[in-house]
Design an enzyme around this catalytic site. Structure first.
Site, short mmCIF file in Angstrom:
data_model
loop_
_atom_site.label_atom_id
_atom_site.label_comp_id
_atom_site.label_asym_id
_atom_site.label_seq_id
_atom_site.Cartn_x
_atom_site.Cartn_y
_atom_site.Cartn_z
CB CYS A 119 -10.69 0.26 -9.10
SG CYS A 119 -11.02 -1.04 -7.91
CG HIS A 123 -2.21 -0.84 0.63
ND1 HIS A 123 -2.24 -2.21 0.71
CD2 HIS A 123 -3.30 -0.47 -0.07
CE1 HIS A 123 -3.34 -2.64 0.13
NE2 HIS A 123 -4.01 -1.61 -0.35
CG ASP A 137 -6.31 -7.97 -2.82
OD1 ASP A 137 -5.31 -8.50 -2.30
OD2 ASP A 137 -6.81 -6.91 -2.40
CD GLU A 186 -10.71 -6.75 -3.35
OE1 GLU A 186 -9.63 -6.24 -3.67
OE2 GLU A 186 -11.42 -6.33 -2.43
C1 PEP Z 1 -7.25 -4.34 -5.65
O1 PEP Z 1 -7.13 -5.32 -4.90
O2 PEP Z 1 -7.08 -4.40 -6.89
C2 PEP Z 1 -7.60 -3.04 -5.10
C3 PEP Z 1 -7.86 -2.02 -5.89
O3 PEP Z 1 -7.61 -2.92 -3.75
P1 PEP Z 1 -6.31 -2.72 -2.82
O4 PEP Z 1 -5.12 -2.58 -3.73
O5 PEP Z 1 -6.55 -1.51 -2.01
O6 PEP Z 1 -6.30 -3.96 -2.04
MG MG Z 2 -7.87 -5.25 -2.84
#
Ligand code: PEP
Ligand code: MG
Length: 754
Positions: free
Chosen positions: A674, A362, A627, A603
């Site tokens: 996304c 993150h 994910d 995901e």
């Molecule tokens: C994902 O898993 O693609 C996502 C957008 O969520 P994060 O990266 O915050 O887990």
């Molecule tokens: Mg995710």
């Protein structure tokens, strides 16, 4: 054997440089295997030779002198075959090469094993004996195990040694250290390490400002700790058996050791700040104990290090010396938290370098959102030695250059300038629609997570926010934010974008996003308590968040709600039930509340197969490819060791995403992506070919992806998707798509791909 092995590994781990690692290894292996000689050749990649680096039982003068080609001799044979070579009589083997300077003619039996780190042969560890005999299976297994254990230590010591030499000399480097891609872009700046340091090895040297104050801070810290321990010791005296009390007393005695205090104070007087002085004093003392033969005394080395850590933690709040934040600051650390980033003035932060994690951590996602180049997963560098050094961060290639030579620095300055030119050129696209050459519209949204990236998102021409990661605001605090505080944040975001839609994801913590104040220890956090599971288990936290969101939406109506980590249909029902409850409560209180559209993040593999059932319950889908890729490929998105296997253009991921889009269509529900895949120019072509409705990405990527969309027809994108589906490997797919980008005149975007 296991005990011996552990002892060797522990001893090697305390070595301060590569020579020490090697000499401890050969000495201990020779002793424990009762052989006549043990030696290590390391590969010198620059000269393409093996060099004899350490030996016990060969002529000492031969060390550093004997060199052979990578294919030469029995050493070359071991390296080439990447497996043990076990010979009764070495001289009788056709590959045997004789080096008079070693004096090895006395020996017959030979056993050599490769030292391999991440598939790369670093060198060869060999033992020899006068007798003519084959080594038995246990001996072979022992040497193989030692070599595997040593590989990491050798690699680490070699890299650290190289850096230390560089830092101690005036030399400038043209060579780089390879990590993994974190966030694209190039940064040239000065390394800053942030406190608190939890490991002594990470503490940098810093010039002390006020020697007397620093010494006083150190002495009072030690006194206070001693006092505390004594007080709790007196309390324990009545409870503990006499042997345990003795151990405790030894600990207190070591803490107050005159030698330890004097050698730290001496170093402070030499000009280092207290934590740096302590680091060296502890290392010196621990090494003395490490070398002791007696098991009990040797174990005291661990106590010394533990005491060092204790003093360090306390000292950091007392030391008067602060890190300066230079104008072009590159934040470097073992792991960097969102909260630490928030400590640096944004206008000064130009790069992020993190020893752990990968591009999907993150912190890397945040770097991309903020448009700051980042490199991740560099492994065990001597972080503390790097403070204040000049650095080039190449976020495209996942590399750093420490103390770059003028040639390297100039080259990167040129690249950074080109990069700015490209971005400026793309700025013209800001007000143009994201429309293919044959008129198909795709909406482009920004991913956001901090209030500070609202401005960036607006400036990028985003048509809304496709993913607002609400957890970032939870991660920079010491306890859960209340309804009012959350309301203020959500209101600002919704108002800034109104009437454009803002898709807010409910709290998605767990996995690699722990909250400092919600302590969860799990063996397998990615399969554990995360995302919607936590929210449903804590309705009080979830309802507070929902109420804050609904209130923030009043009078605006541009909120869309996104549920993370859905793997069961029942989770959606429960979440929608709680949403209805929050809504009703607000209405009952006489407040305005409009029920937002609700979407599900796809995901998890199970969500793909449950899509028809989910489509009956929600209004839209958003594919979380970060994910999804991790779960489809079984590759931890945060583990730099397997980062090479993590690729959203893997055929299995492409098939999975295509399936989601197909099933969402059957359910007549819009679908977007996304995850980071949406902002990858090559992957964007594939997604266009699949008929995606919406792409949401870091704001900095929007102009690039818009350029791609405006340069292809949907028909051409479909053809490229069909070609990709014929290919069997991710690398071939990326190569094919990069060629298509080049052909369309978008070669400048190829670097920005993975
Ligand atoms: C994902 O898993 O693609 C996502 C957008 O969520 P994060 O990266 O915050 O887990
Ligand atoms: Mg995710």
């Amino acid at each position: 054997m296991l005990r011996t092995l552990q002892r060797i590994v522990e001893e090697v781990a305390t070595a301060s440089n590569l020579d020490e690692v090697l000499s401890i290894s050969v000495r201990r292996v020779k002793e424990s295997m009762a052989v006549d000689a043990c030696y290590i050749f390391l590969a010198d990649t620059q000269s393409g030779e093996y060099v004899l680096m350490a030996a016990d039982g060969l002529n000492p003068e031969s060390v550093g002198r004997v060199r052979l080609d990578l294919n030469e001799g029995l050493t070359g044979l071991v390296g080439k075959r990447k497996e043990p070579v076990n010979l009764e009589d070495a001289a009788a083997h056709p590959d045997f090469r004789y080096f008079p300077e070693t004096g090895e003619e006395r020996y017959h039996a030979f056993l050599g094993v490769p030292i391999i780190h991440y598939r790369q042969v670093l060198g060869v560890l060999a033992v020899q004996q006068q007798a003519q005999r084959l080594f038995d299976q246990d001996e072979v297994a022992f040497l193989v195990t030692i070599a595997a254990q040593l590989a990491g230590a050798i690699d680490h010591a070699a890299v650290s040694g190289g850096i230390s030499k560089l830092l101690n000399s005036q030399a400038r480097s043209t060579s780089f250290i390879q990590g993994v891609w974190g966030a694209p872009g190039i940064a040239i700046g000065t390394i800053v390490l942030l406190r608190p340091f939890t490991r002594l090895e990470d503490v940098p040297d810093r010039a002390v400002e006020d020697v007397a104050a620093e010494e006083a801070a150190f002495c009072s810290t030690v006194n206070a700790l001693q006092e505390e321990l004594r007080a709790s010791g007196q309390h324990r005296a009545t409870l503990l058996p006499i042997e345990a009390r003795a151990l405790f007393d030894t600990y207190v005695m070591l803490l107050g050791s005159e030698d330890l205090i004097a050698s730290t104070v001496r170093r402070i007087h030499d000009g280092n700040w207290a934590p740096g002085a302590l680091r060296d004093a502890i290392a010196e003392h621990a090494r003395v104990f490490d070398r002791m033969e007696d098991d009990y005394l040797r174990a005291r080395a661990a106590d010394i290090r533990d005491i060092g850590r204790h003093i360090l933690l306390r000292l950091q709040s007392e030391s008067t010396t602060q890190a300066q934040c230079p104008d072009r600051c590159v934040l470097l650390g073992d792991e960097i938290s969102v909260g630490q980033i928030a400590e640096i003035p944004m206008e000064k932060l130009v790069g992020i370098v993190c020893m752990r994690g990968s591009g999907l951590a993150h912190i890397a996602i945040l770097a991309r959102v903020l448009g700051i180049p980042a490199v991740m997963g560099l492994g065990d560098l001597p972080v503390g030695r790097l403070d204040g050094s000049e650095i080039v961060v190449d976020g495209y290639q996942g590399r750093i250059y420490i103390r770059p030579s003028p040639a390297v620095r100039n080259e990167f300055k040129r690249l950074a300038k080109e990069e700015r030119k490209l971005s400026a050129g793309l700025g013209k696209l800001r007000s143009l629609p994201a429309e293919t050459l044959d008129g198909a519209r795709i909406t482009l949204h920004a991913n956001a997570g901090l209030l500070s990236d609202i401005a960036l998102s607006l400036a990028s021409g985003a048509e809304g926010v496709g993913l607002y990661r609400t957890e970032f605001a939870f991660m920079v605090r010491d306890f859960f934010p209340g309804e009012e505080e959350q309301y203020q944040v959500y209101r600002k975001v919704l108002r800034a974008f109104a009437p454009r839609p803002v898709t807010m994801r409910t709290l998605d913590i767990g996995g690699d996003k722990p909250l400092p104040y919600l302590c969860v220890k799990e063996d397998n956090p990615y399969m554990g308590w995360r995302g919607i599971r936590i929210s449903l288990d804590h309705p009080e936290i979830f309802l507070t968040q929902l109420r804050a969101m609904l209130r923030a939406n009043a009078g605006l109506g541009n909120l869309r709600l996104l549920l993370p980590m859905i793997s069961q249909v029942g989770e959606v029902d429960e979440a929608i039930g709680l949403l209805a409850r929050a809504h009703q409560a607000l209405v009952d209180e006489g407040l305005e509340s409009i029920k937002p559209q609700v979407g599900v993040m796809v995901e998890t593999p199970s969500a793909i197969y449950q899509l028809p059932a989910l489509a009956k319950r929600v209004d839209f889908f958003s594919v979380g490819t970060n994910d999804l890729t991790q779960y489809v490929l079984v590759v931890d998105r945060n583990n730099a060791r397997v980062a090479g296997l993590y690729e959203c253009l893997h055929p299995a991921v492409i098939h999975a995403v295509r399936e989601v889009i197909h099933r969402a269509r059957l359910g007549a529900k819009p679908v977007g992506v996304c995850g980071e895949m949406a902002g990858d120019p090559a992957a964007a072509i594939i997604l266009m070919g699949m008929g995606i409705d919406n792409l949401s990405m870091a704001a900095a990527n929007i102009p690039r992806v818009k350029w791609v969309i405006r340069s292809f027809t949907r028909q051409r994108a479909r053809e490229l998707l069909d070609q990709a589906l014929e290919l069997e490997e991710a690398a071939a797919i990326r190569h094919m798509l990069n060629a298509a980008l080049q052909q369309a005149g978008l070669g400048g975007l190829v670097r920005a791909g993975k």
